[in-house]
Design a protein around this motif. Structure first.
Motif, PDB file in Angstrom:
ATOM      1  N   CYS A  24     133.942  37.039  88.297  1.00  0.00           N
ATOM      2  CA  CYS A  24     135.075  36.995  89.229  1.00  0.00           C
ATOM      3  C   CYS A  24     135.907  38.280  89.135  1.00  0.00           C
ATOM      4  O   CYS A  24     136.357  38.639  88.036  1.00  0.00           O
ATOM      5  N   TYR A  26     138.884  38.613  89.847  1.00  0.00           N
ATOM      6  CA  TYR A  26     140.243  38.285  89.433  1.00  0.00           C
ATOM      7  C   TYR A  26     140.324  37.875  87.961  1.00  0.00           C
ATOM      8  O   TYR A  26     141.394  37.569  87.445  1.00  0.00           O
ATOM      9  N   GLY A  69     138.129  31.012  77.481  1.00  0.00           N
ATOM     10  CA  GLY A  69     138.412  32.352  76.985  1.00  0.00           C
ATOM     11  C   GLY A  69     137.916  33.404  77.939  1.00  0.00           C
ATOM     12  O   GLY A  69     138.049  33.282  79.150  1.00  0.00           O
ATOM     13  N   PHE A  70     137.304  34.389  77.368  1.00  0.00           N
ATOM     14  CA  PHE A  70     136.809  35.516  78.134  1.00  0.00           C
ATOM     15  C   PHE A  70     135.581  35.127  78.968  1.00  0.00           C
ATOM     16  O   PHE A  70     135.317  35.693  80.018  1.00  0.00           O
ATOM     17  N   GLY A  71     134.826  34.121  78.470  1.00  0.00           N
ATOM     18  CA  GLY A  71     133.615  33.685  79.160  1.00  0.00           C
ATOM     19  C   GLY A  71     133.648  32.196  79.441  1.00  0.00           C
ATOM     20  O   GLY A  71     134.698  31.568  79.366  1.00  0.00           O
ATOM     21  N   LYS A 198     144.276  31.333  83.050  1.00  0.00           N
ATOM     22  CA  LYS A 198     143.663  30.783  81.831  1.00  0.00           C
ATOM     23  C   LYS A 198     144.352  29.511  81.343  1.00  0.00           C
ATOM     24  O   LYS A 198     144.023  29.018  80.285  1.00  0.00           O
TER      25      LYS A 198
HETATM   26  S1  SF4 Z   1     135.713  33.600  82.620  1.00  0.00           S
HETATM   27 FE1  SF4 Z   1     136.383  32.433  84.436  1.00  0.00          FE
HETATM   28  S2  SF4 Z   1     137.499  33.904  85.686  1.00  0.00           S
HETATM   29 FE2  SF4 Z   1     136.297  35.104  84.196  1.00  0.00          FE
HETATM   30  S3  SF4 Z   1     134.346  35.597  85.246  1.00  0.00           S
HETATM   31 FE3  SF4 Z   1     134.031  33.671  84.129  1.00  0.00          FE
HETATM   32  S4  SF4 Z   1     134.506  32.037  85.597  1.00  0.00           S
HETATM   33 FE4  SF4 Z   1     135.362  33.953  86.397  1.00  0.00          FE
END
Ligand code: SF4
Length: 199
Positions: A24, A26, A69-71, A198
């Motif tokens: 994403c 964003y 989190g980040f992933g 988040k």
């Molecule tokens: S962690 Fe959430 S916002 Fe970030 S790329 Fe994955 S799905 Fe998208």
């Protein structure tokens, strides 16, 4: 040192992997140079289950322990199961925030494996049709991903006590269409603000 867990509000958030099924634009990894409330969420190395558990301490101190989190934590389904089991054994409440593509990613229905371990699953649905979803989130499985997320949400209702569909307020994205989809599936809908993705 890697941020494995971080407090936000009354919750503790677990950051167990950098991997995600979507890319994403964003996402905090692009927006805030991996930082969320001063926590650098980019992991140099994925933590072991024991390291995550040690970082939690007493689960009862928090309203919810949230995999987010980040992933997407469900990339690492075995770790989610082991950590959640420990949290439940220590009277904590478990929520997973996910893109809803784990069944497609693993090539099997993983939701029965989460039964009894997860209290809430919050599925992010940014897009109200395959094209829009693909454009906004750049998922691994392209335009096929949209139907996969809907299927995942319907299936989740059979195994997880509370299923929520969320959408982020993004420019030129009408979240009311996603609310309609959530209503059709029969799950609550929640809007998440753009700079608070988040929570
Ligand atoms: S962690 Fe959430 S916002 Fe970030 S790329 Fe994955 S799905 Fe998208």
């Amino acid at each position: 040192m890697d941020t494995i867990s971080y407090v936000f509000g009354d919750n503790l958030y677990l950051n167990i992997t950098n991997k995600c099924m979507m890319a994403c634009p964003y996402c905090i990894k692009h927006k805030w140079a991996n930082k969320f409330n001063d926590n650098d969420l980019k992991l140099k190395k994925e933590p072991s289950c024991q390291e995550v558990i040690e970082s939690i301490g007493d689960p009862k101190k928090y309203n919810e322990i949230v995999f987010c989190g980040f992933g997407d934590s469900l990339v690492n389904i075995e770790a989610v199961k082991e950590i959640s089991k420990w949290i439940k054994e220590h009277d904590g409440k478990v929520r997973i925030n996910t893109a809803g593509l784990a069944n497609r990613y693993h090539g099997k229905n993983v939701l029965p494996e989460l039964k009894g371990l997860v209290d809430i699953i919050s599925i992010s649905l940014n897009g109200s049709n395959p094209k829009e979803h693909n454009e906004l989130n750049r998922p691994m499985f392209g335009e096929k991903s949209f139907d996969e997320v809907l299927k995942f949400a319907k299936e989740a209702k059979k195994h997880i006590p509370k299923v929520i569909i969320t959408a982020v307020e993004l420019p030129e994205f009408d979240v009311s269409n996603v609310k309609t989809i959530a209503n059709e599936i029969g799950v609550p809908f929640r809007i998440r603000s753009y700079l608070d993705t988040k929570e």
